[in-house]
Write a protein that holds these residues in place. Sequence first.
Motif, mmCIF file in Angstrom:
data_model
loop_
_atom_site.group_PDB
_atom_site.id
_atom_site.type_symbol
_atom_site.label_atom_id
_atom_site.label_comp_id
_atom_site.label_asym_id
_atom_site.label_seq_id
_atom_site.Cartn_x
_atom_site.Cartn_y
_atom_site.Cartn_z
ATOM 1 N N LEU A 105 0.833 -1.208 0.000
ATOM 2 C CA LEU A 105 0.000 0.000 0.000
ATOM 3 C C LEU A 105 0.865 1.255 0.000
ATOM 4 O O LEU A 105 0.560 2.232 -0.690
ATOM 5 C CB LEU A 105 -0.957 0.004 1.188
ATOM 6 N N LYS A 106 1.955 1.228 0.761
ATOM 7 C CA LYS A 106 2.887 2.367 0.774
ATOM 8 C C LYS A 106 3.520 2.560 -0.604
ATOM 9 O O LYS A 106 3.646 3.687 -1.097
ATOM 10 C CB LYS A 106 3.964 2.140 1.846
ATOM 11 N N GLN A 107 3.891 1.459 -1.256
ATOM 12 C CA GLN A 107 4.487 1.539 -2.601
ATOM 13 C C GLN A 107 3.473 2.090 -3.604
ATOM 14 O O GLN A 107 3.819 2.883 -4.490
ATOM 15 C CB GLN A 107 4.998 0.171 -3.051
ATOM 16 N N LEU A 108 2.218 1.666 -3.493
ATOM 17 C CA LEU A 108 1.164 2.195 -4.391
ATOM 18 C C LEU A 108 0.967 3.693 -4.167
ATOM 19 O O LEU A 108 0.806 4.464 -5.112
ATOM 20 C CB LEU A 108 -0.155 1.447 -4.177
ATOM 21 N N GLU A 109 1.001 4.095 -2.904
ATOM 22 C CA GLU A 109 0.862 5.511 -2.560
ATOM 23 C C GLU A 109 2.022 6.321 -3.152
ATOM 24 O O GLU A 109 1.821 7.391 -3.726
ATOM 25 C CB GLU A 109 0.832 5.643 -1.044
ATOM 26 N N LEU A 110 3.234 5.808 -3.026
ATOM 27 C CA LEU A 110 4.408 6.500 -3.580
ATOM 28 C C LEU A 110 4.318 6.583 -5.102
ATOM 29 O O LEU A 110 4.678 7.600 -5.692
ATOM 30 C CB LEU A 110 5.697 5.793 -3.159
ATOM 31 N N ALA A 111 3.862 5.519 -5.732
ATOM 32 C CA ALA A 111 3.725 5.508 -7.190
ATOM 33 C C ALA A 111 2.687 6.531 -7.644
ATOM 34 O O ALA A 111 2.868 7.212 -8.659
ATOM 35 C CB ALA A 111 3.344 4.120 -7.688
ATOM 36 N N GLU A 112 1.603 6.645 -6.874
ATOM 37 C CA GLU A 112 0.553 7.613 -7.217
ATOM 38 C C GLU A 112 1.064 9.039 -7.067
ATOM 39 O O GLU A 112 0.761 9.905 -7.883
ATOM 40 C CB GLU A 112 -0.645 7.380 -6.305
ATOM 41 N N MET A 113 1.867 9.296 -6.038
ATOM 42 C CA MET A 113 2.418 10.631 -5.805
ATOM 43 C C MET A 113 3.408 10.999 -6.904
ATOM 44 O O MET A 113 3.555 12.175 -7.233
ATOM 45 C CB MET A 113 3.085 10.708 -4.445
ATOM 46 N N ALA A 114 4.076 10.007 -7.490
ATOM 47 C CA ALA A 114 5.075 10.267 -8.525
ATOM 48 C C ALA A 114 4.427 10.655 -9.863
ATOM 49 O O ALA A 114 5.078 11.225 -10.715
ATOM 50 C CB ALA A 114 5.962 9.039 -8.723
ATOM 51 N N CYS A 115 3.161 10.318 -10.027
ATOM 52 C CA CYS A 115 2.474 10.618 -11.297
ATOM 53 C C CYS A 115 2.060 12.053 -11.394
ATOM 54 O O CYS A 115 1.853 12.780 -10.560
ATOM 55 C CB CYS A 115 1.235 9.740 -11.448
#
Length: 138
Positions: free
Chosen positions: A128-138
């Motif tokens: 979930l943390k990795q998904l959150e980081l990926a979303e913030m990078a977009c």
Amino acid sequence: MNFKNHYGSVAIITDGPIIIGQFSGNINARLVNDFAAGLKKHICDLAGKPWAYISHSTNLYATTPDAEHGFVSLLKELKDTNCKATAFIFSSSIVLNQMKRVIAQAQSPIQILDCLYDDLDSAKAYVLKQLELAEMAC
């Protein structure tokens, strides 16, 4: 979604953007093929959105050589499906070594030792943390 035979079983569970493969017993090529078809359906249902995968395999003993080849093919097919994180829960060093071989043969960027967990809650928190980081990078 559940698949089983006399030797082992696999279940596919979804939890929002997380797909969990729950493996038990001994996995052969037929179970891998059933799992692959089910996994692809779940990925398709996500309609291109980012997702994460957890292999919850605390009751997995081993996979056959044909099953390993099936997992290699599956990993190669899944390279461009918007999977942003993976986590693994293994209780067997045999299974860990088999998965290392699968990842190496598929030439996957997954670094298995960086995403090994002891329990499902820790694995979920990580992806979930990795998904959150990926979303913030977009």
